[in-house]
Write a protein that holds these residues in place. Structure first.
Motif, PDB file in Angstrom:
ATOM      1  N   ARG A 312       0.852  -1.197   0.000  1.00 59.64           N
ATOM      2  CA  ARG A 312       0.000   0.000   0.000  1.00 59.64           C
ATOM      3  C   ARG A 312       0.876   1.231   0.000  1.00 59.64           C
ATOM      4  N   ILE A 313       0.587   2.121  -0.912  1.00 56.33           N
ATOM      5  CA  ILE A 313       1.343   3.366  -1.064  1.00 56.33           C
ATOM      6  C   ILE A 313       0.441   4.512  -0.615  1.00 56.33           C
ATOM      7  N   SER A 314       0.897   5.252   0.377  1.00 64.95           N
ATOM      8  CA  SER A 314       0.107   6.360   0.928  1.00 64.95           C
ATOM      9  C   SER A 314       0.710   7.685   0.498  1.00 64.95           C
ATOM     10  N   PHE A 315      -0.123   8.697   0.455  1.00 68.12           N
ATOM     11  CA  PHE A 315       0.318  10.046   0.100  1.00 68.12           C
ATOM     12  C   PHE A 315       0.336  10.899   1.360  1.00 68.12           C
ATOM     13  N   HIS A 316       1.488  11.403   1.708  1.00 71.85           N
ATOM     14  CA  HIS A 316       1.627  12.350   2.803  1.00 71.85           C
ATOM     15  C   HIS A 316       2.241  13.622   2.265  1.00 71.85           C
ATOM     16  N   ALA A 317       1.867  14.764   2.830  1.00 69.34           N
ATOM     17  CA  ALA A 317       2.395  16.040   2.345  1.00 69.34           C
ATOM     18  C   ALA A 317       2.454  17.032   3.482  1.00 69.34           C
ATOM     19  N   LYS A 318       3.475  17.917   3.418  1.00 60.66           N
ATOM     20  CA  LYS A 318       3.548  18.986   4.406  1.00 60.66           C
ATOM     21  C   LYS A 318       2.466  20.023   4.114  1.00 60.66           C
ATOM     22  N   PRO A 319       2.127  20.884   5.063  1.00 60.92           N
ATOM     23  CA  PRO A 319       1.035  21.849   4.847  1.00 60.92           C
ATOM     24  C   PRO A 319       1.343  22.848   3.727  1.00 60.92           C
ATOM     25  N   HIS A 320       0.290  23.299   3.066  1.00 54.45           N
ATOM     26  CA  HIS A 320       0.396  24.450   2.163  1.00 54.45           C
ATOM     27  C   HIS A 320      -0.880  25.270   2.287  1.00 54.45           C
ATOM     28  N   TRP A 321      -0.763  26.585   2.085  1.00 55.40           N
ATOM     29  CA  TRP A 321      -1.855  27.513   2.389  1.00 55.40           C
ATOM     30  C   TRP A 321      -2.961  27.453   1.341  1.00 55.40           C
ATOM     31  N   LEU A 322      -4.192  27.453   1.825  1.00 57.46           N
ATOM     32  CA  LEU A 322      -5.379  27.647   0.997  1.00 57.46           C
ATOM     33  C   LEU A 322      -5.954  29.045   1.186  1.00 57.46           C
ATOM     34  N   GLN A 323      -5.789  29.609   2.409  1.00 52.52           N
ATOM     35  CA  GLN A 323      -6.324  30.940   2.713  1.00 52.52           C
ATOM     36  C   GLN A 323      -5.425  31.579   3.759  1.00 52.52           C
ATOM     37  N   THR A 324      -5.082  32.830   3.535  1.00 48.19           N
ATOM     38  CA  THR A 324      -4.255  33.572   4.488  1.00 48.19           C
ATOM     39  C   THR A 324      -4.926  34.899   4.823  1.00 48.19           C
ATOM     40  N   MET A 325      -4.283  35.655   5.752  1.00 44.08           N
ATOM     41  CA  MET A 325      -4.850  36.943   6.176  1.00 44.08           C
ATOM     42  C   MET A 325      -4.191  38.073   5.395  1.00 44.08           C
ATOM     43  N   ALA A 326      -4.799  39.257   5.487  1.00 45.47           N
ATOM     44  CA  ALA A 326      -4.256  40.467   4.876  1.00 45.47           C
ATOM     45  C   ALA A 326      -4.065  41.517   5.956  1.00 45.47           C
ATOM     46  N   ASP A 327      -3.094  42.419   5.726  1.00 44.02           N
ATOM     47  CA  ASP A 327      -2.879  43.521   6.656  1.00 44.02           C
ATOM     48  C   ASP A 327      -4.185  44.287   6.854  1.00 44.02           C
ATOM     49  N   THR A 328      -4.430  44.691   8.095  1.00 42.14           N
ATOM     50  CA  THR A 328      -5.722  45.300   8.436  1.00 42.14           C
ATOM     51  C   THR A 328      -5.515  46.481   9.363  1.00 42.14           C
TER      52      THR A 328
END
Length: 908
Positions: A312-328
């Motif tokens: 069995r071959i599994s897929f693991h991955a480090k985090p990557h951003w889907l949504q971030t904040m903006a200066d406010t």
């Protein structure tokens, strides 16, 4: 680290900070370059490493570093120092410098943590023992595994095996496989040629070091045995990959050597990116993704059987951003809500940092919220997403603003103008944190809501259907807990503007000039400007000054258009702008001109005298096309000539015509010219060159004559048929003659289409005898018509003329060359043009008899020569008088013999 928040509080009370504006400039640190992992060889004691760290901000950030969570005291560390924000480590030491480094950047606005970076040292120890390894006994045809057992190391390794002695390396094939994970050598079916010593070679890809194991002898057992019936198979272990290439070996120990195949147990076919290597023993999946995960089966099969193994071959991955904040930027007492989202496997966890540390925050499912922010909440925040494969940071700056109201950036205009009956909108936009409460005054009176007056919650004042009674000074007053401010403007109510003279739709001819009027009546308090648009684009009077000019005074915006062209036709709009309104009026200008050229003229059918033409319609340029003129050109015409057509008049609704009256076997080009009431247009492009069909000649030679020559000769001359009238190839002449009074014609054919005289020689020809002569034309299609019959006399036996005069010719040097033709011209006097006669003879002759003259008459004569370059100048005229003829000579035989020097002189 202490930050000057107290100073910010004091400044915010007395006035707005530099950053407390609508165009907030956030000055906290943000990363430009973050550290990355390093793995280094130790080559010498003075080797150094650089861990990069670079941020931007205003003021420029400062930096500090930690190793394994402990702050590095750079002031007391002689081996470590910073260059910019990067950490430079000299005299590297594996024990002291190995670990996880983290950079922090900070300035007066806050601080941020950088990505963690590990520093490791690559090395490769020797094998623990170099004594001979135990022999491996195996039966012929059996599979075997030779273990490498690599020594202690750091850094990526590669493996190879030496057979007996260097440089004989084991080559991988369908029987032999070297695992790059463990270094083991797999031989699926041992043969007698495999017996020998095997040495494992280990290479460190970073340090480029290489160590060799002790030899492992491979020995065949003395007892013979049959090969395995079934295979021992081991499939690649479940793997973890991060958007990278997945490599999965299938190791088999079988005899005979099996064929290896792969499949997914789910039945999903392999995508095209999957590769098979080493006789299908290795499955490689580039750019491994979540959809590639699953159970893979390796099948080994030979003639004795088959076996399979699954992994069995599994897929693991480090985090990557889907949504971030903006200066406010928020005003004091407002609420903050920030949310960041990341993807990864396993699912990442979240934490938040303020200036690199935990702050006064409430976290729920990765979201951060702060109720009623205050000045102390200002700073740089980081959202941290982490799983076992990595950690990522996202940053944003929060600025909490506190300031009294100010109209420095949005004051009311000192003078406001409005048209009577319109709606006036006055905006009150103070800069204030928290937002200010506003009220309006008219003069000193506080305004209240009425049917015409509206006070909006955002501070805007609206007055509907204004009248002159609304003219006054208006003041907006803004207030919050830090202070009060106001701004004032005076409102003037003006009468509506009217357009008194408007442009009208017009038709005009190309080249003429016109003025389009645009005049107004307006309130004298208003500033007025005029502009014109043509077909939706504003006219640039400076760029288009050759044709457009605005004329008139302050209340006139008339447009003059000079030398109007076709492209000036369209819609013109006069635009009147005042302080309080904008008006417009428009007119359509139709420009008429001669038609544009027709197009695609084609010859659809052609005969020997007609051509059927067609063409496509050109632009009528504002005036309907009334008719067409057809023109033709040949190599024999000077320029284009109008031709006859059927119908004779080609009307504007017709796009075909038949051209008639063409000459056969001539190359023609045609073009079409359209006309309308304005005039003739430009001609169309010419048609392709087309030749008419050939036919028999229909034009006979003219000016048949002759005479003269030497004894027993009959000389016949004629005017040659022009080339454009020859009607086909193979053109020539038919000469027919007979003695006067006889019936039978003598015919002779010459194929020269030019004007060479024909000379008939026969000793039986009586001297000075009359002959009937006619000349016809022919070509490859047949004979054409003959000329009318002329009387020509044969040559005299001697000089029988009553008068003989010698004419010597002098010619221009441009006539140098062979003389082809002699032309003798004679006449009675200049008052009788009908008496002019011509005689043509060959250039080889110097004498001619002119017959058919009147007796006792003075004649004038001159001579000219012709060659291929053209005619030469005529000689000076002489005169001679005929006498009464002898009785034996008939009346028609009165003649004049003209003789000239036998050698023509070409003098300069």
């Amino acid at each position: 680290m202490m930050f000057p928040w107290r100073q910010i509080v004091l400044l915010s009370i007395t006035g707005c900070l530099a950053a407390c504006t609508e165009d907030v400039i956030f000055q906290g640190p943000r990363w430009r370059t973050e550290p990355s992992d390093l793995i280094l060889p130790i080559n010498s004691p003075d080797q150094q490493a650089t861990v990069t760290c670079e941020a931007e901000g205003s003021p420029p950030p400062q930096y500090r570093w930690s190793l394994n969570g402990t702050l590095i005291d750079l002031g007391n560390d002689y081996r470590r120092h910073m260059s910019g924000g990067s950490l430079i480590i000299s005299d590297l030491d594996k024990d002291q410098d190995t670990g996880v480094y983290q950079c922090t950047a900070f300035n007066a606005w806050g601080s941020i943590l950088g990505r963690r970076a590990s520093l490791q040292f690559a090395y490769l120890d020797n094998f623990k023992t170099q004594s001979a390894r135990s022999a491996v006994n195996v039966r012929e045809g059996q599979g075997v595994v030779l273990l490498c057992g690599p020594p202690a190391h750091s850094g990526e390794l590669t493996f190879a095996w030496i057979f007996n002695e260097y440089p004989y390396f084991v080559q991988q094939d369908s029987r032999r496989f070297i695992s790059q994970e463990t270094g083991s050598l797999y031989i699926a079916k041992v043969e007698r040629s495999d017996v020998g010593n095997y040495t494992c070679v280990v290479n460190n890809s970073v340090t480029r070091e290489k160590v060799l194991s002790s030899p492992t002898p491979l020995v065949l057992r003395t007892l013979a045995s049959t090969a395995f019936l079934l295979c021992l198979i081991k499939c690649g272990s479940p793997g973890v990959t991060v958007a990278n290439t997945g490599t999965f070996p299938c190791r088999s120990l079988c005899s005979p050597v099996p064929e290896i195949s792969w499949r997914r147990t789910s039945g999903i076919p392999f995508p095209s990116k999957v590769k098979m290597k080493n006789s299908n023993a290795v499955l490689e999946i580039p750019n491994f993704q979540q959809e590639d995960a699953g159970t893979y089966e390796c099948m080994a099969e030979n003639r004795r059987g088959k076996n399979a193994a699954r992994g069995r071959i599994s897929f693991h991955a480090k985090p990557h951003w889907l949504q971030t904040m903006a200066d406010t930027a928020l005003s004091i007492q407002e609420n903050l809500f920030w949310e960041c989202k990341a993807n990864g496997k396993p699912k990442p966890s979240y934490s938040w940092l303020k200036n690199g540390e935990q702050g006064r925050v409430q976290i729920e499912n990765g979201a951060l919220s702060i109720a009623t922010v205050n000045l102390s909440d200002s700073g740089v925040y980081q959202c941290v997403a982490e799983n076992k494969h990595g950690i990522i940071y996202s940053r944003a700056q929060l600025m909490v603003l506190a300031s009294p109201p100010s109209f420095s950036r949005s004051p009311l205009k000192a003078l406001l103008k409005a048209r009577s009956g319109s709606q006036v909108t006055l905006e009150c936009k103070p800069q204030a944190s928290p937002p200010a409460i506003s009220l309006w005054k008219k003069g000193n009176e506080i305004l209240q809501r009425t049917e015409r007056i509206t006070l909006l919650s955002n501070g805007t004042l609206m007055i509907a259907n204004v009248t002159r009674r609304d003219a006054a000074s208006y003041t907006c007053v803004a207030k919050n807990q830090f202070g009060t401010a106001s701004t004032t403007g005076r409102l003037i109510v003006t009468e509506p503007t009217r357009i008194t003279v408007r442009p009208t739709n017009m038709e005009i001819i190309v080249g003429e000039s016109i003025v389009l009027p645009c005049q107004i009546a307006c309130d004298p308090a208003l500033d007025v400007s005029f502009s014109w648009a043509f077909n939706g684009q504003l006219i640039d009077f400076q760029r288009d000054s050759n044709h457009f000019e605005r004329v008139g005074g302050s209340i006139s915006g008339d447009l003059m258009i000079r030398n109007i062209q076709l492209n000036h036709g369209g819609k013109y709009i006069c635009i009147v702008d005042t302080d309080v309104e904008s008006l417009s009026t428009s007119a359509i200008l139709v420009v008429k001109g001669p038609p544009g050229p027709p197009d695609k003229v084609a010859v659809d059918e052609i005969t020997d005298s007609t051509a059927q033409l067609s063409w496509t319609l050109g632009r009528d340029n504002g005036s309907p096309i009334t008719g067409y003129i057809i023109q033709a050109r040949t190599p024999f015409t000077v320029g284009w000539q109008a031709v006859d057509t059927v119908p004779e008049m080609v009307n504007g609704n017709t796009l075909t015509a038949t051209v008639v009256g063409l000459n056969a076997w001539v190359e023609y080009e045609f073009r079409v010219v359209a006309r309308n009431v304005v005039g003739l247009g430009e001609p169309s492009p010419s048609s392709a060159k087309t030749r008419t069909e050939d036919t028999i000649p229909d034009t006979a030679p003219t000016d048949v004559g002759g005479g003269g020559g030497t004894k027993s000769e009959l000389v016949i001359t004629w005017e040659p048929v022009a080339e454009e009238l020859q009607n086909g190839e193979g053109f020539g002449y038919i000469i027919a003659f007979r003695p006067v009074g006889t019936v039978t014609w003598t015919r002779s054919v010459i194929s020269t289409p030019g004007a060479a005289p024909y000379v008939f020689r026969n000793d039986t020809i009586p001297p000075f005898s009359p002959f009937d002569v006619k000349v016809g034309a022919y070509n490859n299609r047949g004979e054409g018509p003959f000329s009318s019959i002329a009387t020509v006399y044969s040559a005299e036996e001697g000089k029988r003329g009553v008068i003989s005069d010698e004419v010597r010719g002098f010619f221009h040097p441009s006539q140098a060359g062979n003389v082809n033709l002699i032309l003798v011209v004679y006449w009675e006097d200049d008052t009788k043009p009908e008496t002019v006669g011509k005689v043509r003879i060959s250039g080889n002759y110097t004498l001619v008899n002119i017959t058919g003259l009147r007796a006792n008459t003075v004649y004038y004569l001159c001579v000219a020569a012709f060659n291929t370059a053209g005619p030469g100048p005529q000689s000076a005229p002489i005169n001679a008088t005929t006498k009464k003829p002898r009785e034996s000579v008939p009346g028609g035989g009165i003649q004049l013999t003209v003789e000239w020097c036998s050698s023509v002189n070409f003098l300069g």
